[in-house]
Design a protein around this motif. Structure first.
Motif, PDB file in Angstrom:
ATOM      1  N   LYS A 147      -2.601 -38.581   0.885  1.00 33.80           N
ATOM      2  CA  LYS A 147      -1.445 -37.688   0.843  1.00 33.80           C
ATOM      3  C   LYS A 147      -0.118 -38.413   0.636  1.00 33.80           C
ATOM      4  O   LYS A 147       0.853 -37.813   0.182  1.00 33.80           O
ATOM      5  CB  LYS A 147      -1.375 -36.848   2.122  1.00 33.80           C
ATOM      6  CG  LYS A 147      -1.094 -37.658   3.401  1.00 33.80           C
ATOM      7  CD  LYS A 147      -1.035 -36.735   4.609  1.00 33.80           C
ATOM      8  CE  LYS A 147      -0.700 -37.481   5.881  1.00 33.80           C
ATOM      9  NZ  LYS A 147      -1.813 -38.352   6.314  1.00 33.80           N
ATOM     10  N   GLU A 182      -0.804 -25.455  -4.500  1.00 38.84           N
ATOM     11  CA  GLU A 182      -0.480 -24.923  -3.180  1.00 38.84           C
ATOM     12  C   GLU A 182      -1.247 -25.759  -2.161  1.00 38.84           C
ATOM     13  O   GLU A 182      -2.474 -25.815  -2.206  1.00 38.84           O
ATOM     14  CB  GLU A 182      -0.893 -23.456  -3.070  1.00 38.84           C
ATOM     15  CG  GLU A 182      -0.667 -22.883  -1.682  1.00 38.84           C
ATOM     16  CD  GLU A 182      -1.240 -21.494  -1.529  1.00 38.84           C
ATOM     17  OE1 GLU A 182      -1.607 -21.122  -0.389  1.00 38.84           O
ATOM     18  OE2 GLU A 182      -1.342 -20.773  -2.537  1.00 38.84           O
ATOM     19  N   ILE A 183      -0.546 -26.427  -1.260  1.00 33.82           N
ATOM     20  CA  ILE A 183      -1.191 -27.214  -0.218  1.00 33.82           C
ATOM     21  C   ILE A 183      -1.269 -26.358   1.035  1.00 33.82           C
ATOM     22  O   ILE A 183      -0.247 -26.001   1.627  1.00 33.82           O
ATOM     23  CB  ILE A 183      -0.424 -28.520   0.077  1.00 33.82           C
ATOM     24  CG1 ILE A 183      -0.138 -29.282  -1.223  1.00 33.82           C
ATOM     25  CG2 ILE A 183      -1.218 -29.381   1.049  1.00 33.82           C
ATOM     26  CD1 ILE A 183      -1.372 -29.685  -1.988  1.00 33.82           C
ATOM     27  N   PRO A 188      -5.680 -28.758  -1.463  1.00 35.53           N
ATOM     28  CA  PRO A 188      -4.937 -28.299  -2.637  1.00 35.53           C
ATOM     29  C   PRO A 188      -5.601 -27.118  -3.338  1.00 35.53           C
ATOM     30  O   PRO A 188      -6.820 -27.098  -3.548  1.00 35.53           O
ATOM     31  CB  PRO A 188      -4.954 -29.540  -3.544  1.00 35.53           C
ATOM     32  CG  PRO A 188      -6.251 -30.217  -3.214  1.00 35.53           C
ATOM     33  CD  PRO A 188      -6.528 -29.934  -1.759  1.00 35.53           C
ATOM     34  N   TYR A 302       0.604 -34.712  -4.086  1.00 37.17           N
ATOM     35  CA  TYR A 302       0.605 -33.883  -2.881  1.00 37.17           C
ATOM     36  C   TYR A 302       2.027 -33.645  -2.383  1.00 37.17           C
ATOM     37  O   TYR A 302       2.354 -32.569  -1.886  1.00 37.17           O
ATOM     38  CB  TYR A 302      -0.210 -34.561  -1.779  1.00 37.17           C
ATOM     39  CG  TYR A 302      -1.704 -34.469  -1.944  1.00 37.17           C
ATOM     40  CD1 TYR A 302      -2.379 -33.269  -1.749  1.00 37.17           C
ATOM     41  CD2 TYR A 302      -2.457 -35.591  -2.268  1.00 37.17           C
ATOM     42  CE1 TYR A 302      -3.755 -33.177  -1.882  1.00 37.17           C
ATOM     43  CE2 TYR A 302      -3.840 -35.522  -2.401  1.00 37.17           C
ATOM     44  CZ  TYR A 302      -4.481 -34.313  -2.205  1.00 37.17           C
ATOM     45  OH  TYR A 302      -5.845 -34.235  -2.343  1.00 37.17           O
ATOM     46  N   SER A 305       3.636 -31.094  -4.595  1.00 35.14           N
ATOM     47  CA  SER A 305       2.745 -29.961  -4.881  1.00 35.14           C
ATOM     48  C   SER A 305       2.602 -29.694  -6.378  1.00 35.14           C
ATOM     49  O   SER A 305       2.838 -28.588  -6.879  1.00 35.14           O
ATOM     50  CB  SER A 305       3.250 -28.689  -4.175  1.00 35.14           C
ATOM     51  OG  SER A 305       3.307 -28.887  -2.784  1.00 35.14           O
TER      52      SER A 305
END
Length: 450
Positions: A147, A182-183, A188, A302, A305
């Motif tokens: 991440k 979209e995390i 994800p 990440y 995004s």
């Protein structure tokens, strides 16, 4: 398949690199990025990794948040700390799986060292990638390890590169397409469109490099997300964290992601018994797996995004199914007696004056991989001629089974409809031979055995 292991230099200092998580600490020896080679087997990425100075190998799985170690005996030691009992949830009929949670571990890959990392350990022999892939794999890693970086995945040249976010330059070329991620709960998701019959359906898919299939969809009658009745068959889909997963396989007419479009894409619909919808993120429709992702080189960001995609040389490869109806796994080893010829110099000379060299035959016992049939589709020609679960392969098309890599055998099983396979097996000490044609999984008539 080779197993790569790399050793890392001793760290000199620790950088506290937060992103909102003060306990995250790592040491990055490179100025901008670090490259790590991987193996691509069955559309899965296998990378080398050290945990507490012990070299291991893991599947890169963006569908999981925390690292999970499952192919290790209780007697093995990797210096686990602060252990407590925990439960993991995943696809499979049992719903949940007991595991041990360990905190404060050190991870090393490439020239990067991470500290104070959590790790889950599963001592269930059924949860194991090794038989399926034919090489030793110890676990899966995902979000929690990567991440803090921009992850470049190059499926063509088979490497990942970890970029520092502050030095990474976003891709501006027309060949690269930028899509939002979209995390949610450290996983994800991205939006796409599937065309099952006539009209397209908007779907939210988990970005899942740990799935070897192209797409999994959760069947939804109200939304019209159901398999094509003319192109469907029941099959074994694989193993989840909580057990075997069965369901239906079909084809999509089209799959669209950003400006990219693919036709006749494989899709699987897991049985409802294998899916606990209470554990699924709201509005999630399924998963996007390795059989599509391998067709792109990508950057996963990440922090911001985003995902950057560029199609590669795999993009136009056709989507194939296992037309044999049998699933093969590596299941231990076998001892093989092999004949060897040893040259021997004879004392004296021939009439022409040359030294005479003779050969004599000797035998040696070697260790070879054993391949076992673990599933047989009952509608297949293989089942009709008599192949059964538990049969151990002796030869395939006249070639000794142990002379193949597992990936080579799987390539034969995904061959063209109508192609003949000759398989000899060992069944409880008896040799049995079978010959059959590969099916068309969607046009099933009377079984064809040759």
């Amino acid at each position: 398949m080779k197993l790569y292991t790399r050793y890392i230099i001793l760290l000199f200092f620790i950088i506290n690199y937060g992103f909102g998580l003060a306990q995250d600490k790592f040491y990055f020896n490179k100025q901008k990025s670090d490259k790590i080679d991987f193996e691509l087997i069955g559309n899965l990425i296998i990378i080398p990794l050290e945990i507490n100075n012990v070299p291991l190998s893991f599947v890169l799985d963006t569908g999981v948040s925390k690292p999970i170690l499952f192919n290790i005996k209780e007697t093995d030691t990797i210096g686990l700390k602060n252990i407590e009992t925990f439960f993991l949830y995943g696809l499979g009929g049992n719903g949940k799986l007991e595991a041990l949670k360990s905190t404060g571990n050190a991870f090393r890959f490439g020239d990067i060292t991470l500290f104070n990392k959590d790790l889950f350990v599963v001592y269930d022999e059924d949860i194991n990638f090794t038989p399926r892939l034919g090489i030793l794999v110890h676990g899966i890693i995902g979000y929690d390890i990567f991440k803090n970086f921009i992850i470049e995945i190059n499926y063509t040249s088979k490497f990942i590169r970890l970029h520092k976010p502050e030095t990474f330059k976003p891709k501006r070329s027309r060949r690269w397409v930028t899509l939002p991620l979209e995390i949610n709960k450290k996983k994800p998701y991205l939006n796409a469109e599937v065309v099952l019959s006539e009209n397209g359906k908007k779907v939210k898919l988990l970005l899942d490099t740990g799935s070897s299939d192209a797409i999994w969809l959760f069947e939804d009658q109200e939304q019209g997300i159901t398999p094509d009745k003319e192109l469907v068959f029941t099959d074994y889909l694989g193993k989840g964290l909580s057990g075997s997963v069965y369901g239906q396989r079909s084809k999509l007419k089209k799959f669209k992601i950003g400006e990219f479009e693919l036709e006749r894409v494989n899709v699987a619909f897991p049985d409802s018994a294998s899916v606990d919808k209470t554990k699924i993120v709201k509005e999630r429709s399924g998963s996007l797996g390795g059989d599509i992702l391998k067709r792109f080189n990508c950057f996963i960001d990440y922090t911001n995004s985003k995902i950057y995609l560029k199609k590669n040389r795999y993009f136009k490869e056709p989507f194939t199914y296992n037309n044999s109806g049998i699933v093969i796994e590596h299941n231990g080893i076998m001892f093989v007696k092999e004949e060897i010829n040893i040259p021997v110099k004879a004392y004296g000379r021939s009439s022409e004056g040359a030294i005479s060299i003779n050969q004599y035959v000797n035998y040696m016992t070697t260790v070879k991989p054993a391949y076992e049939i673990v599933e047989v589709r009952k509608s297949s020609n293989a089942y009709a001629v008599g192949l059964r679960k538990g049969d151990v392969l002796i030869s395939v098309n006249g070639k000794k089974a142990y002379e193949y890599k597992l990936s080579d055998i799987n390539e034969l099983l995904h061959g063209t409809t109508g192609k003949t396979l000759k398989i000899q097996v060992d069944r409880y000490g008896l040799k049995k031979s079978f010959k059959f044609e590969l099916d068309n999984v969607f046009t099933k008539k009377e079984p064809s055995a040759k």
